[in-house]
Design a protein around this motif. Structure first.
Motif, short mmCIF file in Angstrom:
data_model
loop_
_atom_site.label_atom_id
_atom_site.label_comp_id
_atom_site.label_asym_id
_atom_site.label_seq_id
_atom_site.Cartn_x
_atom_site.Cartn_y
_atom_site.Cartn_z
N GLY A 26 1.32 4.62 0.22
CA GLY A 26 2.62 3.99 0.18
C GLY A 26 3.66 4.79 0.94
N ALA A 71 -2.04 -0.10 3.69
CA ALA A 71 -2.88 -0.63 2.62
C ALA A 71 -3.18 -2.11 2.81
N PRO A 73 -3.85 -4.72 0.18
CA PRO A 73 -3.91 -5.05 -1.25
C PRO A 73 -4.85 -6.21 -1.56
N TRP B 90 1.16 0.00 -4.42
CA TRP B 90 1.21 -0.51 -3.05
C TRP B 90 2.30 -1.55 -2.85
#
Lengths: 106, 106
Positions: A26, A71, A73, B90
């Motif tokens: 993050g 990322a 997700p 995230w």
DNA sequence: GCAATATGCAACCTTTTTGTTGCGCATTAC
DNA sequence: GTAATGCGCAACAAAAAGGTTGCATATTGC
């Protein structure tokens, strides 16, 4: 999605260094940046990131001379779904497991 | 629960043979029983089962001359919770991820 | 008791994973 | 232009994972 593909994702998650990297993504991470504080070399970190990339848990993006990893997700949601599938097979009853995850953080 | 412990669980899930075994546990499985149909020896299956046992995903129970392995769904729920944690980190927003899993099978 | 069934244990081999070092190339800062 | 920064690649080594074979032990069925 074959079981082999699923295994690749879980195997990617099956390492403390990689879990650490995922948790720090993050912050927006270049390789060098993600390497600080870890007891391994930059090259080792690069490999871990490639493992996560092959599992489609993260994605690499070139920005000038550095590479940013972001990322993904949706892949994590997919993995959760797979676990949910197994759990359902186990306890048979529909919806029971899901409500547990539900309750978890409230 | 340390990251190392989590890694053990995900690593246990990170193999197609073990995913297969987990999916067939509901049938109530002795070692020999779980070995049928797999292209590996009984001893190899035993090892896989031990990996799952160490990860606390299954539990062994002696029944006379055979060993029955039973599922431990709570561990699976825990693993889902861990993934949920990462996902939350995230996308920052609370509850979004959960609702995705929710929607998944409806 | 005896044969068949269900496992356990140990030694051994091969492949993968994890990590290192050394070097080269591209990009940025001055 | 030069130096510093950020990465990639390749060779190598050590450790872990996955699988096999051979043999020993415990239960069960007759």
């Amino acid at each position: 999605m074959s079981k082999a593909d699923r295994a690749v994702v879980f195997a990617a998650l099956g390492d403390p260094v990689r879990l650490n990297l995922l948790a720090r993504l993050g912050d927006g991470g270049s390789i060098t940046q993600l390497s600080v504080g870890l007891p391994i070399t930059r090259q080792a970190v690069t490999r871990h990131l490639h493992v996560l990339e092959r599992a489609k848990l993260i994605e690499a993006r070139r920005c000038g001379r550095e590479v940013r990893f972001v990322a993904r997700p949706e892949r994590l949601r997919q993995a959760m779904g797979w676990l949910d599938d197994v759990a359902r097979q186990w306890d048979g009853t529909l919806g029971r497991l899901k409500s547990h995850v539900e309750r978890k953080k409230r």
